[in-house]
Every structure is written in structure tokens, then in C-alpha cells.
Design an enzyme around this catalytic site. Structure first.
Site, short mmCIF file in Angstrom:
data_model
loop_
_atom_site.label_atom_id
_atom_site.label_comp_id
_atom_site.label_asym_id
_atom_site.label_seq_id
_atom_site.Cartn_x
_atom_site.Cartn_y
_atom_site.Cartn_z
N HIS A 250 -6.74 -72.93 33.73
CA HIS A 250 -7.07 -71.79 34.59
C HIS A 250 -8.52 -71.38 34.42
O HIS A 250 -9.10 -71.52 33.34
CB HIS A 250 -6.12 -70.60 34.37
CG HIS A 250 -6.32 -69.85 33.10
ND1 HIS A 250 -5.40 -69.82 32.09
CD2 HIS A 250 -7.33 -69.04 32.68
CE1 HIS A 250 -5.83 -69.05 31.11
NE2 HIS A 250 -7.01 -68.57 31.44
N ASP B 117 -12.44 -60.94 36.31
CA ASP B 117 -11.06 -60.47 36.40
C ASP B 117 -10.85 -59.20 35.57
O ASP B 117 -11.75 -58.76 34.86
CB ASP B 117 -10.09 -61.57 35.93
CG ASP B 117 -10.56 -62.29 34.67
OD1 ASP B 117 -11.22 -61.65 33.83
OD2 ASP B 117 -10.26 -63.48 34.51
N ASN C 266 -4.31 -74.39 30.10
CA ASN C 266 -3.65 -75.00 31.25
C ASN C 266 -4.62 -75.25 32.40
O ASN C 266 -4.21 -75.59 33.51
CB ASN C 266 -2.48 -74.13 31.72
CG ASN C 266 -2.91 -72.75 32.21
OD1 ASN C 266 -4.10 -72.43 32.24
ND2 ASN C 266 -1.94 -71.94 32.61
N GLU D 184 -4.20 -69.40 37.93
CA GLU D 184 -3.29 -70.27 37.20
C GLU D 184 -2.99 -71.54 38.00
O GLU D 184 -3.29 -71.61 39.20
CB GLU D 184 -1.99 -69.51 36.88
CG GLU D 184 -2.18 -68.24 36.06
CD GLU D 184 -2.47 -68.49 34.58
OE1 GLU D 184 -2.67 -69.66 34.19
OE2 GLU D 184 -2.50 -67.51 33.81
#
Length: 242
Positions: A138, A67, A136, A143
Site C-alpha cells: 500500500h 492521509d 502489502n 490498500e
């Protein structure tokens, strides 16, 4: 899904680096997916030492980063292109043309994502992917709620991820709000996947990953349950009493 637990991040990084070296020594033209963030730094340090000792070469390797931020200056130290140069690429013999990171200086990020996905697929897909994981769940910047069939795309970064990444910036307000990221199906195309998890703060998400028997889009990392060859590398702080 296998799990290996190590006493500390340095030991863990060394063992992952040995696996990367073994992959490149077996297949010098291997395609690698690589992450950024604090977790892989011990791995990159060990890889650099192995390169200096003549134990591994990146001469024929091809890399794709997971990313890249959108809306960050080209010379910002937290731009992932600069992170990778600082921590790995400038210290090994990889050819510049074999380094692939989404170009956040483009005027058309959507097209950049389409082109990045196409170039990755044309490479034959990764022989080995290294991943981190967010609190979380990801992976990359995929996400919670990201479709498991997603490919490289522009995404909004979750508020919890922005807060977690604020430690790398002068203030939370300066953390970019968008990124380009490999999609979940893109990641799952890798032949072999290592997921790197360190620190007490990642204990809860590691437990969720291990305890969630069915892949669930609300926890993106559970998509790894759909892959036949995944190894979790965790330090003792993250693993707890496992």
C-alpha cells in the site's frame, strides 16, 4: 524507476533531506506531499537540522499530507496532524495556512475528501512527493485492490496494516479501522516521487515492486511504474544484495 541504496536509515534520511532542501531552494513555493510513520523520521530530523543551520526554508512551501486516521482523538499522539507537528512543522518556518492534512474532526469525511482533492489540484499538484510503502504494497492507505484512477477518499484499513500499525498503539484494538487518503491518481500527479523503504521487513515488498514489470492493482505501489520520475530510496537491510 531508479533505486539508491544507503548503509542505514540515518544516511538515507540525510540524502533525502538534501533533495528536499534543493527543491525548496530552487523553487521556494514548492508543493510537497509528505508521509507519516517511522520511515520518514530520519528525513524529518535532517530537514530540521538543515533549517536550523540556515540551509533551507519552508516560508513559502505548501504541504499536503498523504492521509489521516478517522476516529482518533484530536490530542492523540498518533493522529497524523500531531505527528507532523511533533516531527517537522513546529521546528521550521512553514506558515500554518500552508499545511494541509485531512481534517478527521469533521462530521463529513466524504466531503472532506472531495474538498481536500480540490484544494490539492488547485495548488497545481506536488513538485515532490515522499512516500512510504506497506508490507502489502500500500501507498498512503491505498490498500490492495484500490483502483489506479482513485482520488482522495475514505477507505477501510486492511487487517495486515492494522497489525503493522499496532506497535504505535497500546493494543491492536485501538488502531483506527478507517482513514482518509490521497488516491493513487492523486499521488501520481506529483512531478517527482521518492519512495522510502527501510528495514528487513520491507525486503520482500521491495523485491515485488522491482520484479513486477506491469502495474498491478493487487500491489498498489506498482502504479509508480506508470510515473516517469520515481526514485526508490532504500537502506541496506531492505535492499539486501541489490
Amino acid at each position: 524507476m531508479k533505486i539508491k541504496v544507503f548503509d542505514n536509515p540515518t544516511q538515507m534520511g540525510y540524502m533525502i533531506a538534501k533533495e528536499v532542501a534543493a527543491q525548496l531552494n530552487t523553487k521556494p513555493e514548492s508543493v510537497l506531499i509528505l508521509p507519516t510513520g517511522s520511515t520518514p523520521i530520519p528525513t524529518y530530523k535532517s530537514i530540521v537540522e538543515m533549517y536550523k543551520n540556515g540551509e533551507v526554508s519552508f516560508k513559502d512551501a505548501v504541504t499536503f499530507n498523504l492521509d489521516e486516521y478517522i476516529g482518533i482523538e484530536s490530542d492523540h499522539e498518533e493522529r497524523y496532524y500531531n505527528f507532523m507537528q511533533r516531527n517537522l512543522f513546529s521546528h521550521v518556518d512553514i506558515k500554518p495556512e500552508n499545511i494541509n492534512i485531512p481534517d478527521n474532526q469533521t462530521t463529513d469525511c466524504e466531503k472532506e475528501c472531495v474538498d481536500y482533492e480540490a484544494k490539492y489540484r488547485a495548488s497545481g499538484c506536488a513538485d515532490l512527493a515522499l512516500l512510504g510503502i506497506g508490507n502489502n504494497g500500500h501507498i498512503g492507505f491505498n490498500e490492495p485492490g484500490t483502483a489506479f484512477d482513485s482520488v482522495t477518499h475514505v477507505t477501510s484499513i486492511a487487517e495486515s496494516t492494522i497489525k503493522a500499525n499496532a506497535r504505535f498503539f497500546a493494543s491492536e484494538d485501538l488502531v483506527p479501522k478507517q482513514a482518509m487518503t490521497m488516491g493513487i491518481s492523486t499521488i501520481l500527479s506529483a512531478k517527482k516521487i521518492f519512495i522510502l523503504i527501510t528495514g528487513k521487513g520491507k525486503h520482500d515488498i521491495l523485491m515485488k515492486l522491482l520484479d513486477t514489470a506491469v502495474a498491478d492493482e493487487s500491489i498498489p505501489a506498482t502504479a509508480l511504474r506508470l510515473h516517469p520520475d520515481v526514485t526508490i530510496y532504500a537502506d541496506r537491510e531492505a535492499a539486501g544484495l541489490i
